[in-house]
Structure formats: C-alpha cells, structure tokens
Design an enzyme around this catalytic site. Structure first.
Site, short mmCIF file in Angstrom:
data_model
loop_
_atom_site.label_atom_id
_atom_site.label_comp_id
_atom_site.label_asym_id
_atom_site.label_seq_id
_atom_site.Cartn_x
_atom_site.Cartn_y
_atom_site.Cartn_z
CG LEU A 65 -1.89 1.20 1.27
CD1 LEU A 65 -2.68 1.39 -0.01
CD2 LEU A 65 -2.85 1.06 2.46
NE ARG A 97 -4.18 -6.43 16.73
CZ ARG A 97 -4.03 -6.06 15.47
NH1 ARG A 97 -2.85 -5.67 15.03
NH2 ARG A 97 -5.04 -6.08 14.64
#
Lengths: 638, 222, 245
Positions: free
Chosen positions: A44, A331
């Site tokens: 990206l 996380r």
C-alpha cells in the site's frame, strides 16, 4: 548526532504539517520530468507512493520481488483502516485518533508524526474511495464504520475481512494507470541487494533479476524503500513467507539508522503451530474476540476434551485479569497472558501451546445463525486447517509474530539518515511507538504513500533539477554490484549439508523464545550467544543448491536468512538496552506488582536509534529523546 | 461497431444471437412436426403452408445466414481458443466444474451438422425440389410429405440417426440456451438459474419431441 | 503417508520440460499441500537434486501467488480455496498426484511450476483503474453507493489475480478476470465515467495477448478461490455491448 535532525517544524502539533508543507521547497512540473525516483516495494505504501509520484510527473521505477505488485503483503491486512471522519458522530476527531495511537503505542512514538498520520487519514479514505475501493456501506449508501482494537469510537473503515486487499488493489490500480501512461516502469521479480551511495546521496540500487539471475544496476535521484516489516525473522509468523528485511538491512549497513528494532507486535489470535512442517501461521481475525471467550483449564495438564470440562473448572483468564476489557484487551496484553498461561502448564492441545477461544456462550445467546453470519468464513477456514468444528468445540489459538513497529529511522520528510533515501510504511519506525493499534497499519501506509512522501521528497529533489541522469557506471555502482555478487557467490560456495529453511527455523525459535513476547536479560544474552553460534554454523554448513544464473528460490531464501542473522543480533541488543517494559516490549525485570508492563519514562523515553559499525560488532546507540507537548504519558490501563 | 466485430466477445455475441434465432426456428420446426401426430391431412397442410407462405419463404434465406454465421463463427472461435493453450494439460478433470455439453459444444455442433446434411437431403430437399406424391386436402392438391416421412421412419436405421440427431441437439441446447443469454448479457445470479432450468426443460422437450415422432412411426410399422 | 508425485519439470522458459515422478515417503496428513512440496524439496536438496520451483507467498489464500493444476483441477479439488489452503488430509496413503503449471499461451512457464502472469497486468493497464489522482478525490461520503452495489462490487473485487480461471477454462479465457475488474468499477458511480473505454480496451488487450474466448462453461466460477460469479461476466458482456454499439 547531526544526522538525527528530525526536521520537525516548530509550533503547535496540529499546525506542524500545514506549516511544513507551506515552507518546504517544491520542484516545478517541467523539472519533475527530469527526475528519476526508485520505489522499492509495492504494498500500500509503495504502490500509492509510486503512483502519486508518477502523477506528479516524476519518472518512477517501481520494484517488487513478487510477480505482481498486487501480491505485496498489505494484501493480507484483514480488519480495516482507521480515519478520523467521525461519521458515527461518536465524538471522534483527529485529536482523539492521535491520542489513541499515542496511548496504544505506550508513549514511545513521536507526537508530530502520529498527529500527521491522523490528520491525513481522512484524505486516504477519500482517495481510496475515489479509486474504487468497495468499502462496506450502510443501506443509505454512506460508508460504514466499525469499532476495532480497544478504542471507544467506531472509526474503522473496512471491506469485509479483506480491507488490506481492497486498499492495496486500489493503490495498485493507480500504479497500473501510471504504468500505462509510461510514468512508472515496473520491475517485478527483483530482489534489492544493495543501495548505491554516491557522494553521500542514495543514487540507485542493485537488484537481482529473480528469473534470469542477472545482477542489475538501476539509478535514480532518490530511492524510496517501502519494503515492509521483518516479522518473518521468527520463521513462523502471520506474514507472507517471502517478507524479509534485506532491503532495509542493506540500507542500514550503508548508513541508514535503524530504530527500535525490538518492537514487534505479537498477534494474539493466530492458529497454533500444528506440526514441525508448518511454514507459516494463519491469522484469525481479531474480531473473533468480540464473541469468543478465551480460557484454559484450571487443572494443569488437563487431558479431557474441552466440552467435558465443567464451567467451574475453566479459567477465563482475560476476564479475570482485565475485567474492564476482558477478552478485548489490547493485542500485546492478550498475547502475553496466553503465553503466561501456557508456560505455566495450563496450555491445551497436543503441544500444550494453545488456549481455547470458545463460542459456546455466544452461540447459546445469539444463535448459531448470527455467529455464522459474522464469522462463517473464519470458522470454515479453521475447520479446513484443523479438522475441528468451532461450532461444536472451542477453537485453539496462540499468539504469532505479526507487525514490526521498529524500522529505519526517518525524519519528518520520511528521509532516512542517508540523503535521498526514504523509507515509508512498515519499513520505517515512525508512527506506532511500542505497539500498533489495530487498523493503524493501512492508515500509515496510505498517509505516507499518497500524501506525505510525494510532497516532502520535493524538498530534497529541488537540488537535483540540474543533475541530469545518474550514470550507472560510477565506481559506487561497480563496488555495490561486486559486493552483492560476492555475497551470493559466498553463499553458493559453502555447499554444506543443512537447508536454508532448517537454519531459518532454528533462528526463528531462538528469537521467539528469547526476543518474542517476553524478554529478560539472561535470555537475551543467551540468545546473542546462540545467534552467533548459529550464524557461524550457517556460513559453514548451509546448502544452497543451483547457481546464481537461474531462478533459484533457495538462493533467494539464503540471502534473506543471512541478513536475518544480523538483524536478529540487533534486535536482541535493542531489547537488552531497553530495560523497561513498554507496549509490545515486555521485560520480565520491569513489571508492576500484578504483572503488568512497567514503563520507566525517566530513563527510556527515547527512540533507540542504532548505527551500524561493522559485521558482528555492537551497534552504536543514538538516543532521540521523545518530547511530549500534547499528551502526557501515563500508565496504560485496560 | 468495428470494435464489436474485432473483439472475441463481439463474435461470441453473434454466435449467441444466431443461436437464439436458430433456436426459435427449431421451436417452429418442432411445432410443425407435431402435426405428424395429428394425422396426414394436418401435416400436409402445415407443410404446404411452410413451403409456400411468402413470409416463411423470405425467412428461409435469413435462416440460412443464421446457420452460416453460427457455424462459421463457432468454428473460427474454436480454433482461436485452441491456440490459447498450445501445450495441453496432462490430466484434466473438469467433471466437477462444468457440464459435459458445455465442454463439447463444438463436437455436438459437428454431429448436428452431419445430421443436418443428412436431414436436409432427406426431407427438406426432397419436399422442396423433388417430385414426391401429391394428395388432395380440402380441394387443393398438396405434396404428400406425410407419406414420405412415414416411409423414411419405417427404416429403423434412419430412426436411429434421427433420434441421435435430436439427442445431440438437446445436449447442444442444454448448454446453448442459457449460454446465449449469458453472452448477450441478459443474465445475473437469479436469471442464470432460471435460464438454466428453462434450458434444461426446453432441451429435453425438443429432444423428446423430435424423437417421439420418429419412434411413433417406427412403432406404427411393427 | 507415501505418495507418488508426477511433477512438471522445466529448467527455464526456453528449455523443454517433462514430467518427473517422485516417490515421496513420510509425508503427513497434517501438512498443507505446499508444506508437502516444501518437504519434497528438502528431500531433493539433501539428495543434491534441484528442488521443484513453485510460487507461494501469503499461504492464506489472499495474495494469489500460488497456482498449480493438481490432478486435473486448478488449485486442487477443493472449491473456494487456493492451493495454499489445500490440506493433505484430502489425500490418502498411496495416492498419485499429478502437479502441473498453469497452461496458457499467455502464461508461459518460467521454471517448473512457475508461470509468468504479466499478461494480467497488461490487461489491467488497458483500463482496469479509475483515473483519480491523489489529492483530487472528493469527500468519501459525497458519493453514496447503494449497499447492494457496493456488496456486489466487493464480490467482484475479491479477485486475487491467481489465474485459476484461465487454467480451469478449456479455452484459456481470461474473461472472469476481466469481468471482475470491469464489473467492480461499473457498479460504482466513481467508475462510470470510463466504463466504455475500459470494457472495450481490456477485452481487446486480452484478445491480443492470446487468451481464448468465453464459452460459458462456468468452470472458472467453480475453480475460482473466491467464487467470483459468472454474473460478472454477464455484466461485462453488457458493458461491452454498451461500449461498442
């Protein structure tokens, strides 16, 4: 230290980017066509940068090791991309996004960078939408958002579970368009082996054509690295098997500083390792934690089938330890908790290295249909791989290496410590501090590639409008090519007995055990010793079949693993140096009485930036102090 | 328009359109043939109408063009498609991914073409261009095609050829019908299913319809 | 488990290839298909033979790098999955597995099981994009897109560019690949402006590159790892008609 000038403009954080854009030098349209830019990596960040630079008029050469830019690993991002649009009217703003990233990164990121990413994020969504990215929509036809990863607002744009793929393909289509217009030339199936420095400036790269084996020289006025992260250093990770650190590492050895290399995010919900043959770990979307409850048996070494274990004998440890967030704890916290339970002997599965993620209660409460509509494809995937049906019995999950916050040091223009060498996306270290928020990676890649780099690179190139083409017969090219060739010849000539992959596995195990979720001084020192032994063994006994003049996948792997040995060493050195715990970096020695990460702001509120000094030598540490004007670092509580 | 004809899709579109046109002809043909079951007089009048009506006479050359287009372009496309895979796979298993007729349209078409030649020379050519017996129906002398058909179908081997032709045609249409709508773009998730079901029905109807007539005459001779 | 593998070996693009049979012992049903090939390669390297070149990257079915025509089917026998998602639990001890590269004129073999799929890029270059420069985009919510269209566009856009459609097609046609892009962009208002030239040019490019034409067998849809529907080909056909007539 003069090389570590961050070039962050003065003034309030919210005005810095605008002010900077207004002040930096530009290159006029006619002159842009005289300038060449190399972009390595087509994820990206790389694809959006290459296409945007092409649109501006620069001559761009884009490189990727895959057969097509569309396969770069951004493709695998699942959950979404953040932006501060406040479409939900839930009180979101650029400031709040900025704050969430700072907090998520445990206050180890630069304010100015984070703010800029947050500020630009909205334009990224506009741009991708215009490019035809089919983001999820409401029935009204307006864009939908969901909440993601431990924040209080819904700001995540998504395209089912394939947001990364869709964003990448959006950027890729822009790249394709520039290719069709002749502004971008694509060099696919190329590994970058070295960066070429002429008079202190990055002026080109050396690549290996992976089909013919030819070592090639490519010149340009500036070089942009968008080469992603190095999580595959653990061998088993959620990353694409081909992801690697070699381009960034080559730049590092040529003088680009490397920052916070030990900051690696471990994703909590991956499928556990099933056997020794396994080549990678499959990520299960974090969204599963919205409806799944994580537990282990209260009994050590429990042998019963999970469905036979009664409720009172189950330990829902995340709910127990983090009542406020429960199964949705960030996380790093969730990952560590799983490891802690497994290490303590409560783990489940054949290897004892996994925990249950149970949908029983959600299915009972919401019905199988609802669960199926939300996670059907993930459940199928799970069953396909493990042969177990998650509707009937709990899933088993375990953390896996996922994202590297560390990377090449860059200044506000995204330029590394080598003039004319830029680094964007995951390959730089800049935006996520010690831990990345979910849906933050695509945001940064889009920001860097579409809106930051194309502007800031002009400031540097303004000096080059009279330079003319960079010849590739300069001595620096000669030398870099020879260096690259020598390394390959050396690898091929070892002709030992062990495969490259077997070394990679052993390297990965060392890193996972000692420089993974939990680190301590003793372990890291041991790791350094083991690494140096393994590296020696590698160079004595690795077997790389074939020649360099052909498509040789073993050789490609060998080049990457050789670099990983060196990077692994630096990661351990960095982890040793940072005696505090912060974000994803957890040092045993630095925890609160109840076992949480303990930051030590007085001593470690800095970016650890490392300078290469030579093979097998300790790196030089440069400390770049972090200044907080807007946010006040405080303990993360979840 | 030149873009249309140059592109493989454009040519394929012509195959689909001509196919649908030929399909409409088959329906008319079957309808006329069904008069055979209604008796000698009905059929002979129907045949007389078909061979003398000016509208039908005008359509006939168009029908011929339809055949030529359909066959010609299909042959061209088939060879074009052959070129797209010069080196073949060693092992191919398409049984799970597509129907047998869809993969064998060219073969089916070829068989139908052979049948067509036999069929045209046996019936159409005879009725139109040879002297066959006349019979009086309602005061008008018309060709007695009925007797000619009945005689032909009293040969078991001719019935076998004829039924085989009808079955090939059925298979061909089984794919061809829904395929044509897909090609001209008149299809989506839902309509594709509908076209397929309708195509299945019509292909069976056509294969069975033509076959029954032949078998009816054969059985009559027993 | 023990397997007999019949694998296409070809040194490079110019060399003549052939099938080589390998007896593989000690594979496990716990392996993925590609891990089984990794294992084969380990044994080959240890024996001093050239390992089998095959492509793979993400190994979770999204990058589209893996290919392989396995026992006569693109990406093996499972529907809705790429080769990297195929598990050896689908095979039995003693099985013979034929492994071939994609075969099409437009996908020349580079080595062993690796083919060159640049042709897909060339097709996209002919119009598989919306010409929206960075900076020129309007506010994202200024163009509402009906949810149904957005969902369909997503389904089309889920194409991973692996080339299974071409392999599965008896005509080696790239129609499903082209349709996925044309349909995605035709469904979105952003993409309408260039719809005509896109459909026309992409089709013309595919013809030029030597792909076959579509005969609607539907094999592509079945073998597509993302299950992209033939309905998108119907839309492509409509777009093509609109663009050329």
């Amino acid at each position: 230290m003069n090389k570590l000038n961050t070039k962050i403009p003065d003034g309030p954080v919210a005005e810095k980017w605008t002010k900077h854009k207004n002040k930096i030098r530009l290159v006029n349209a006619a002159n842009k066509t005289k300038l060449d830019i190399i972009v390595v990596g087509t994820g990206l960040a790389g694809a959006s940068a290459a296409s945007s630079l092409g649109e501006l008029g620069y001559n761009v050469k884009a490189f990727c090791f895959q057969d097509s830019p569309r396969r770069a690993h951004s493709v695998a991002a699942q959950g979404g991309i953040n932006a501060a649009k406040n479409y939900k009217n839930d009180g979101d703003s650029i400031d709040r996004l900025f704050y969430d990233i700072m907090k998520g990164g445990d206050f180890r990121a630069r304010e100015a960078f984070v703010y800029r990413s947050a500020e630009v994020s909205n334009f990224v969504i506009d741009q991708l939408t215009a490019a035809g990215v089919p983001f999820a929509r409401e029935y009204s036809g307006y864009l939908d958002n969901r909440s993601f990863g431990g924040v209080q607002v819904s700001r995540t744009f998504y395209a089912k579970g394939a947001t990364g793929q869709q964003c990448l393909l959006g950027a890729y289509s822009g790249l394709i368009r520039q290719m069709s217009l002749g502004k971008v030339t694509l060099y696919s199936r190329r590994d970058m082996l070295d960066v070429v420095i002429i008079d202190g400036k990055a002026r080109g790269i050396i690549t290996r054509n992976l089909v013919t084996g030819e070592i090639e020289r490519h010149s340009a006025h500036a070089v942009v690295l968008a080469t992603g992260g190095y999580g595959t250093i653990y061998y088993l990770s959620t990353l694409a098997v081909g992801s690697n650190a070699s381009a960034a590492w080559a730049a590092h050895k040529k003088g680009a500083f490397f920052s916070n290399p030990s900051f690696v995010q471990i994703h909590p919900t991956s499928l556990p390792q099933l056997n020794d043959y396994q080549a990678k770990l499959t990520l299960m979307s974090e969204s599963l934690r919205n409806d799944g409850r994580i537990w282990v048996p209260k009994q050590k070494g429990e042998k019963r089938h999970p469905n036979e274990i009664p409720e009172e004998e189950r330990d829902y440890y995340l709910e127990r330890m983090y009542p406020a967030y429960g199964n949705l704890a960030p996380r790093d916290i969730s990952s560590r908790a799983a490891k802690e339970r497994c290490d303590a002997g409560y783990g489940v599965g054949k290897t004892g290295m996994s925990v249950y993620l149970d949908f029983k209660d959600s299915i009972a409460k919401k019905g199988k249909k609802v669960i199926e509509s939300k996670y059907g494809n993930l459940f199928e995937l799970y069953e396909k791989i493990t042969g177990e049906n998650p509707y009937e019995e709990p899933m088993r999950i375990y953390p896996a290496g996922h994202y590297t916050m560390g990377g090449l040091w860059v200044d506000y223009n995204l330029m590394t410590s080598i003039d004319g060498l830029y680094s964007i996306g995951e390959s730089n270290f800049s935006d996520h501090g010690a831990n990345r928020l979910g849906a933050g990676s695509l945001m940064q890649c889009g920001s860097d590639g579409y809106f930051v780099l194309p502007v800031t690179i002009g400031d540097y190139l303004a000096d080059d409008i009279k330079t003319g083409k960079i010849p590739t017969n300069h001595a620096a090219f000669e030398e870099a090519e020879k260096h690259a060739r020598d390394k390959i010849i050396k690898l091929l000539s070892v002709n030992g007995k062990q495969t490259v992959t077997s070394f990679h596995k052993r390297l990965g195990k060392i890193m996972w055990d000692y420089c993974g979720m939990v680190r301590n001084e003793e372990g890291l020192k041991k790791a350094l010793k083991l690494l140096s032994e393994l590296k020696e063994e590698f160079w004595k006994d690795v077997k790389v079949p074939g020649t360099m003049d052909e498509l040789n996948q073993e050789l490609e792997k060998a080049v990457k693993v050789a670099d990983f040995f060196e990077l692994a060493r630096l990661m351990c050195q960095d982890a040793l140096n940072r005696k505090e715990s912060c974000g994803a970096h957890f040092r045993d020695e630095s925890q609160t009485p109840n076992g949480e990460a303990q930051r030590i702001d007085e001593e470690y509120s800095y970016i650890a930036t490392w300078e290469y000094t030579g093979e097998d030598k300790d790196h030089n540490l440069h400390k770049e102090p972090l200044e907080f004007e807007c946010v006040k670092p405080k303990a993360r509580s979840y | 328009m030149s873009n249309f004809l140059k592109a493989s899709i454009g040519r394929k579109l012509l195959v689909g359109l001509s196919g649908l046109f030929l399909f409409s002809f088959i329906l008319v043909h079957l309808t006329v043939n069904l008069f055979l079951l209604a008796g000698q007089e009905s059929y002979n009048i129907a045949t007389h109408f078909m061979t003398t009506n000016p509208v039908i006479q005008t359509i006939e050359p168009i029908l011929a063009i339809g055949f030529i287009l359909h066959i010609g372009i299909s042959v061209w496309l088939t060879f074009w498609n052959q070129r797209a895979r010069p080196e073949k796979f060693l092992k191919v298993d398409q049984s799970k991914s597509s129907t047998w007729p869809s993969r064998n349209m060219f073969v089916l078409g070829g068989l139908i073409f052979i049948f067509l030649v036999i069929h045209i020379s046996n019936f159409w050519y005879k009725i139109n261009f040879t002297e066959i017996g006349y019979i009086e129906h309602g005061g008008e002398m018309v060709k007695d095609a009925y007797t000619m058909v009945a005689t032909s179908f009293s040969n078991w081997w001719y019935v076998v050829i004829y039924v085989a032709g009808a079955v090939f045609l059925g298979f061909h249409l089984n794919h061809g019908f829904q395929s044509a709508f897909q090609t001209i773009g008149v299809s989506n998730e839902i309509w594709r299913k509908r076209w397929t079901v309708l195509g299945n029905f019509l292909s069976v109807l056509i294969a069975a319809g033509f076959s029954i007539i032949a078998l009816y005459f054969l059985l009559k001779t027993l | 488990m023990n397997l007999t593998l019949k694998i296409w070996r070809q040194k490079n693009a110019k060399a003549k290839g052939s099938f080589v049979t390998y007896k593989l012992e000690g594979a496990s049903q716990e392996m993925s298909f590609l891990e089984m090939l990794d294992y084969l390669n380990t044994t080959l390297i240890k024996k001093g033979e050239d390992p089998v070149a095959f492509e793979h990257d993400c190994r979770e079915g999204i990058c589209g790098t893996c290919s392989l025509y396995i026992n006569g089917r693109a990406h093996g026998q499972d529907s809705m999955s790429a080769t990297c998602e195929l598990r050896m639990s689908r095979y039995k001890d003693g099985d013979t597995i034929v492994i071939e590269p994609w075969r099409a004129k437009a996908f020349p073999v580079i080595k062993d099981l690796i083919v060159d799929r640049l042709a897909f890029e060339k097709i996209l270059e002919a119009g598989g994009f919306i010409s929206a420069n960075a900076g020129a985009a309007p506010e994202a919510n200024s163009i509402p897109v009906p949810r149904e269209h957005a969902d369909k566009a997503f389904d089309a856009a889920s194409c991973i560019g692996c080339g299974a459609c071409v392999s599965a097609c008896k005509n080696a046609s790239a129609q499903l690949f082209i349709a996925s892009k044309v349909s995605q962009l035709a469904l979105l208002p952003q993409g309408r402006a260039e719809a005509k030239s896109r459909a026309r040019n992409m089709i013309a490019k595919a013809d030029e590159l030597g792909f076959g034409s579509c005969t609607n067998t539907g094999a592509c849809e079945v073998e597509c790892p993302k299950g992209i529907s033939l309905a998108h080909i119907a839309r492509l056909n409509r777009e093509f008609l609109k663009a050329t007539l």
